[in-house]
Enzyme design. Structure first.
Site, mmCIF file in Angstrom:
data_model
loop_
_atom_site.group_PDB
_atom_site.id
_atom_site.type_symbol
_atom_site.label_atom_id
_atom_site.label_comp_id
_atom_site.label_asym_id
_atom_site.label_seq_id
_atom_site.Cartn_x
_atom_site.Cartn_y
_atom_site.Cartn_z
ATOM 1 N N GLU A 51 -29.696 7.835 1.309
ATOM 2 C CA GLU A 51 -28.838 6.735 1.750
ATOM 3 C C GLU A 51 -29.684 5.471 1.699
ATOM 4 O O GLU A 51 -30.916 5.554 1.511
ATOM 5 C CB GLU A 51 -28.285 6.982 3.166
ATOM 6 N N HIS A 82 -21.561 -2.470 8.062
ATOM 7 C CA HIS A 82 -21.645 -1.460 7.000
ATOM 8 C C HIS A 82 -21.170 -2.109 5.714
ATOM 9 O O HIS A 82 -20.153 -2.806 5.708
ATOM 10 C CB HIS A 82 -20.777 -0.245 7.342
ATOM 11 N N ARG A 126 -29.274 -1.542 4.511
ATOM 12 C CA ARG A 126 -27.898 -1.944 4.754
ATOM 13 C C ARG A 126 -27.701 -3.450 4.910
ATOM 14 O O ARG A 126 -26.693 -3.992 4.449
ATOM 15 C CB ARG A 126 -27.480 -1.241 6.052
ATOM 16 N N HIS A 171 -20.077 -2.089 12.132
ATOM 17 C CA HIS A 171 -20.191 -0.635 12.144
ATOM 18 C C HIS A 171 -20.979 -0.123 13.341
ATOM 19 O O HIS A 171 -20.632 0.901 13.924
ATOM 20 C CB HIS A 171 -20.874 -0.208 10.843
ATOM 21 N N ARG A 205 -30.735 -0.966 11.678
ATOM 22 C CA ARG A 205 -30.895 0.489 11.778
ATOM 23 C C ARG A 205 -30.948 1.139 10.393
ATOM 24 O O ARG A 205 -30.118 0.844 9.527
ATOM 25 C CB ARG A 205 -29.716 1.068 12.559
HETATM 26 C C1 SIN Z 1 -22.478 6.290 6.516
HETATM 27 O O1 SIN Z 1 -22.073 7.424 6.329
HETATM 28 O O2 SIN Z 1 -22.633 5.461 5.638
HETATM 29 C C2 SIN Z 1 -22.787 5.893 7.912
HETATM 30 C C3 SIN Z 1 -24.087 6.448 8.269
HETATM 31 C C4 SIN Z 1 -24.645 5.665 9.395
HETATM 32 O O3 SIN Z 1 -24.051 4.695 9.849
HETATM 33 O O4 SIN Z 1 -25.751 5.984 9.813
#
Ligand code: SIN
Length: 487
Positions: A105, A216, A261, A320, A355
């Protein structure tokens, strides 16, 4: 009735902490304003980040520190990553059905995000732990809204007042999540109204870094609802395209779609301004893979008329995650005796200014357990003498409108000042649960705005177009004299 420990909130932190407290032989009451299977954990998609081997501990630490933009507490980050894996083992032993394949991610240098039930990892955790809580006979109070904290005449937090009555205890652990509902468009569920943060603030606890609210990057907007499309989609290779159907992330960060992010969210915002639209494109991943790996997103978007395996999906950044919160040490201890906090409600020092994706569910495990251990050493039973006042605001929408305009993804002194002038003031009076929730949001919205105004720099989730560069590394602290009334 008296318990050793009251836990407020039934996300991953509350459920897991309750199980740990029970294993230690404590009498525990788990209080949730909705049913147990609700809240942000239930809706979490991507998963849980754990180091995949001893060699991955240092890279996970470094990725977390880098994403946090200089504001993480390094010792907290180290402790978190070092302890996280033992909780993965425990979740497996409770029956959480993690899949073998781990995903990348944004901001992760290694695929270490564990998931279950495809893109419904949080739901898998919530449903599994709820079942274990019920099987173990842990006492649960569902549908009970915590209106006030109860304090003794020494100022210790000794219980809570809920819509179902008063509960006293040797210690109280807040695990009640964040305040995404302060914003008009958010991925956070209806329950995320910052109740725990507002209660602690009224009782005189210190809050920290409230201006850091995480957007997000990839949210499909359906009216004012934000349907999250997990970062794991980009982790599996999904691409971002602008309104001219061209990739653009290479202009913003060498990690492109997998940049942290804050970078991706602002890049999307900028491209929307320049080219009108931004899309997430999963078509090249193949229909079978998309449907099998992202079944919930596939179905949810299909019901909105978008087939994510066949067409690019329009996406925008949306609020988010609450990064700031109640200041705690690494044992979940707040600045008030008897009061502990863990998970999204807390500012533990783990997330800094931004985060790292999928660190928040494991945060609830690590710090929920540490809080229970610390509370057990510190149980004291004192008589309640006062309670935090009830405060209401007529409608949540009135707060959302002001904050959305004043402290959005881009802020300036002008937008923030205007918001401070127009933010509704909470009135000290009883009201419906919706009015009390709006009162909670209004009480702490003021700290988001003041923090944003005073932070004359840009860092992580806080971006000031009038101060676009980072400046001094410092935290923002907020405290008011306790707002109490005698019992
Ligand atoms: C996501 O699935 O993109 C959210 C994961 C997160 O906010 O840590």
């Amino acid at each position: 009735m008296q318990h050793d420990l009251l836990i407020v909130g039934s996300g991953i932190t509350g459920l897991y902490a309750a199980l740990h407290a029970k294993a230690l032989g404590l009498s525990v009451l788990l209080i949730s304003k909705a049913k147990l299977e609700s809240g942000s954990t239930f809706w979490a998609q991507g998963g849980l980040a754990f180091p995949t081997s001893p060699e991955d501990i240092e890279p996970h630490i470094q990725d977390t520190l880098k994403a946090g933009r200089g504001l993480c507490d390094e010792s907290t980050v180290r402790l978190f990553v070092e302890e996280a894996s033992q909780h993965l083992e425990k979740l497996l032993s409770y029956g959480v059905p993690f899949e073998d394949h781990q995903t990348l991610e944004g901001g992760h240098s290694h695929p270490r995000v564990f998931h279950a039930w495809g893109d419904a990892s949080g739901r898998a955790v919530s449903v599994t732990l709820t079942q274990v809580v019920r099987d173990q006979g842990i006492e649960v109070l569902e549908g009970a809204f915590v209106q006030s904290l109860l304090l003794s005449d020494t100022g210790r937090v000794v219980g809570v007042q809920t819509t179902e009555g008063n509960h006293v205890a040797g210690a109280v652990l807040l695990a009640s999540g964040g305040f995404g509902q302060m914003y008009p468009v958010t991925t956070a569920p209806e329950e995320a109204t910052g109740d725990g943060i507002a209660l602690a603030y009224r009782a005189g606890a210190v809050l920290r870094d409230m201006e850091f609210v995480q957007f997000h990057p990839t949210v499909f907007l359906a009216g004012n609802r934000g349907l999250l499309i997990t970062e794991a989609a980009r982790g599996e290779g999904a691409l971002l395209l602008n309104g001219q159907m061209e990739r653009f992330m290479h202009q913003y960060d060498p990690l492109q779609e997998l940049a942290p992010r804050d970078v991706v969210a602002r890049a999307i915002d900028a491209e929307e301004t320049k080219t009108g639209r931004v899309y997430l494109d999963l078509r090249h991943l193949g229909e079978a893979f998309v449907q099998q790996r992202f079944p919930s997103i596939y179905e949810r978007l299909k019901s909105q008329g978008v087939d994510i395996s066949r067409e690019p999906v329009p996406v925008s950044p949306a609020v988010h995650y609450t990064i700031g919160g109640i200041l705690t040490d690494t044992n979940g201890k707040t600045t008030l005796e008897g009061l502990y906090a863990a998970g999204e409600v807390a500012s533990s020092g783990l997330h800094g200014a931004n985060r790292l994706a999928s660190n928040s569910l494991p945060e609830g495990l690590v710090f929920g357990v540490r809080a229970v251990e610390a509370a057990r050493q510190d149980l004291k039973f004192e008589i309640p003498a006062s309670r935090t006042v009830l405060e209401t605001v007529g409608s949540k929408a009135s707060v959302q409108q002001v904050i959305g305009a004043g402290a959005g993804i881009n802020r300036t002194a002008e937008t923030i000042r205007l918001a401070l002038q127009t933010l509704p003031h909470p009135e000290p009076r009883a009201g419906s649960i919706e009015e009390l929730e709006a009162g909670n949001l209004a009480r702490i919205a003021d700290t988001v705005l003041r923090g944003a105004l005073e932070r004359e720099e840009s860092r992580g989730g806080h971006f000031r177009t009038d101060y676009p560069e980072p400046d001094e590394v410092r935290h923002s602290l907020f405290q008011i004299p306790p707002l109490l009334e005698p019992l």
